[in-house]
Design an enzyme around this catalytic site. Structure first.
Site, PDB file in Angstrom:
ATOM      1  N   LYS A  83      -2.453  -1.472  31.152  1.00 41.45           N
ATOM      2  CA  LYS A  83      -2.316  -1.534  29.693  1.00 41.45           C
ATOM      3  C   LYS A  83      -1.770  -0.193  29.172  1.00 41.45           C
ATOM      4  O   LYS A  83      -0.987   0.458  29.856  1.00 41.45           O
ATOM      5  CB  LYS A  83      -3.629  -1.958  29.038  1.00 41.45           C
ATOM      6  N   ASN A  87      -3.638  -4.364  35.684  1.00 42.00           N
ATOM      7  CA  ASN A  87      -2.921  -4.172  34.429  1.00 42.00           C
ATOM      8  C   ASN A  87      -3.466  -2.926  33.746  1.00 42.00           C
ATOM      9  O   ASN A  87      -4.549  -2.946  33.174  1.00 42.00           O
ATOM     10  CB  ASN A  87      -3.099  -5.410  33.539  1.00 42.00           C
ATOM     11  N   HIS A 107       0.495 -11.993  27.938  1.00 44.32           N
ATOM     12  CA  HIS A 107      -0.885 -11.503  27.925  1.00 44.32           C
ATOM     13  C   HIS A 107      -1.508 -11.751  26.555  1.00 44.32           C
ATOM     14  O   HIS A 107      -0.833 -11.699  25.529  1.00 44.32           O
ATOM     15  CB  HIS A 107      -0.919 -10.009  28.264  1.00 44.32           C
ATOM     16  N   GLY A 112     -11.996  -7.309  28.336  1.00 48.64           N
ATOM     17  CA  GLY A 112     -12.436  -6.029  27.792  1.00 48.64           C
ATOM     18  C   GLY A 112     -13.750  -6.082  27.049  1.00 48.64           C
ATOM     19  O   GLY A 112     -14.138  -5.132  26.387  1.00 48.64           O
ATOM     20  N   GLU A 142      -3.148 -10.024  24.630  1.00 48.99           N
ATOM     21  CA  GLU A 142      -2.921  -8.962  23.646  1.00 48.99           C
ATOM     22  C   GLU A 142      -1.538  -9.085  23.013  1.00 48.99           C
ATOM     23  O   GLU A 142      -1.366  -8.772  21.829  1.00 48.99           O
ATOM     24  CB  GLU A 142      -3.120  -7.598  24.324  1.00 48.99           C
ATOM     25  N   SER A 149     -12.673  -9.134  32.596  1.00 43.70           N
ATOM     26  CA  SER A 149     -13.802  -8.292  32.993  1.00 43.70           C
ATOM     27  C   SER A 149     -14.190  -8.483  34.455  1.00 43.70           C
ATOM     28  O   SER A 149     -15.369  -8.559  34.801  1.00 43.70           O
ATOM     29  CB  SER A 149     -15.008  -8.541  32.065  1.00 43.70           C
ATOM     30  N   GLU A 183      -6.761 -16.139  31.654  1.00 39.97           N
ATOM     31  CA  GLU A 183      -7.581 -15.086  31.090  1.00 39.97           C
ATOM     32  C   GLU A 183      -8.242 -15.566  29.798  1.00 39.97           C
ATOM     33  O   GLU A 183      -7.604 -15.558  28.743  1.00 39.97           O
ATOM     34  CB  GLU A 183      -6.725 -13.853  30.772  1.00 39.97           C
TER      35      GLU A 183
END
Length: 247
Positions: free
Chosen positions: A12, A10, A94, A170, A96, A210, A164
């Site tokens: 991003k 991904n 996701h 991150g 985010e 990560s 996730e």
């Protein structure tokens, strides 16, 4: 039932034409394990470019789409548009999108449903925040998020679930292989009991959070981890090592 390992990268909101050419370069050089399915999640503006440049064996995913084919939805893209430029996957839900852009379980489920009906394959993301984990609510959260999707989906053959943990995305923090395996196992059991045993045993559940070349092999050795959804490391040559984690 043997489940084919699947690794998604991904990107991003990263990359320009120069960097994308560098990424495509190391993907082509590989070599990539032929027994692992590989998908790259690309910013919408570069979807067609990447699809024309990467090997046909690598899937190309949009990072989001809306729940209808077309209309007055400024800034959105539809599954029909994604297919029109040759891409065949989409990443939905996701963290985010959930955390920053406020997407609800219901909206994500509607998006997943429409994407599947439009002929796309879907990586559907679920996961808990640090506060939810510390409160002992991990399973409650991931089951709730999966239940919302299950209410809209009948055919799971083109769905990959990406677990996730939000606290590991991150941040450099990674769930231990045992922590990740525990959630994957519980989720698979929930699917067997609440959706269908055949779906539960066949659906692929990726781990994301990560993942690096340093930790991928140990994570990949867990029985219920069927691949990875990789963020930052997918922009670097070490992504090849992650794709090859099962070798």
């Amino acid at each position: 039932m043997a489940r084919k390992f699947v690794v998604g990268g991904n990107w991003k909101m990263n990359g320009d034409k120069k960097q994308i050419n560098e990424i495509i370069g190391f993907l082509k050089s590989g070599p990539l394990n032929q027994d692992t399915e590989v998908v790259v999640g690309v910013p919408a503006i570069y979807l067609e470019l990447v699809r024309t440049c990467v090997p046909a064996s690598i899937g190309v995913a949009a990072q989001n789409c809306y729940k209808v084919p077309k209309g007055a939805f400024t800034g959105e893209i539809s599954p029909a548009m994604i297919k029109d430029v040759g891409a065949d996957w989409v990443i939905l839900g996701h963290s985010e999108r959930r955390q920053i852009f406020g997407e609800s379980d219901e909206l994500i489920a509607e998006k997943v449903c429409h994407a599947l009906e439009s002929g796309l394959k879907v990586i559907a993301c679920i996961g808990e925040t640090l506060e939810e984990r510390e409160a002992g609510k991990t399973e409650e959260v991931v089951f709730r998020q999966t239940k919302a999707i299950a209410a809209k989906v009948n055919d799971w053959s083109n769905v990959v679930i990406a677990y996730e943990p939000v606290w590991a995305i991150g941040t450099g923090k990674t769930a231990t292989p045992q922590q990740a395996q525990d959630v994957h196992k519980a989720l698979r059991q929930w699917i067997c009991e609440n959706i269908d045993a055949k779906v539960g045993n066949s659906i692929r559940i990726q781990y994301g959070g990560s993942v690096t070349a340093a930790n991928c092999k140990e994570l990949a050795s867990q029985p219920d981890i069927d691949g990875f959804l990789v963020g930052g490391a997918s922009l670097k040559p070490e992504f090849v090592n992650i794709v090859n984690a099962k070798q």
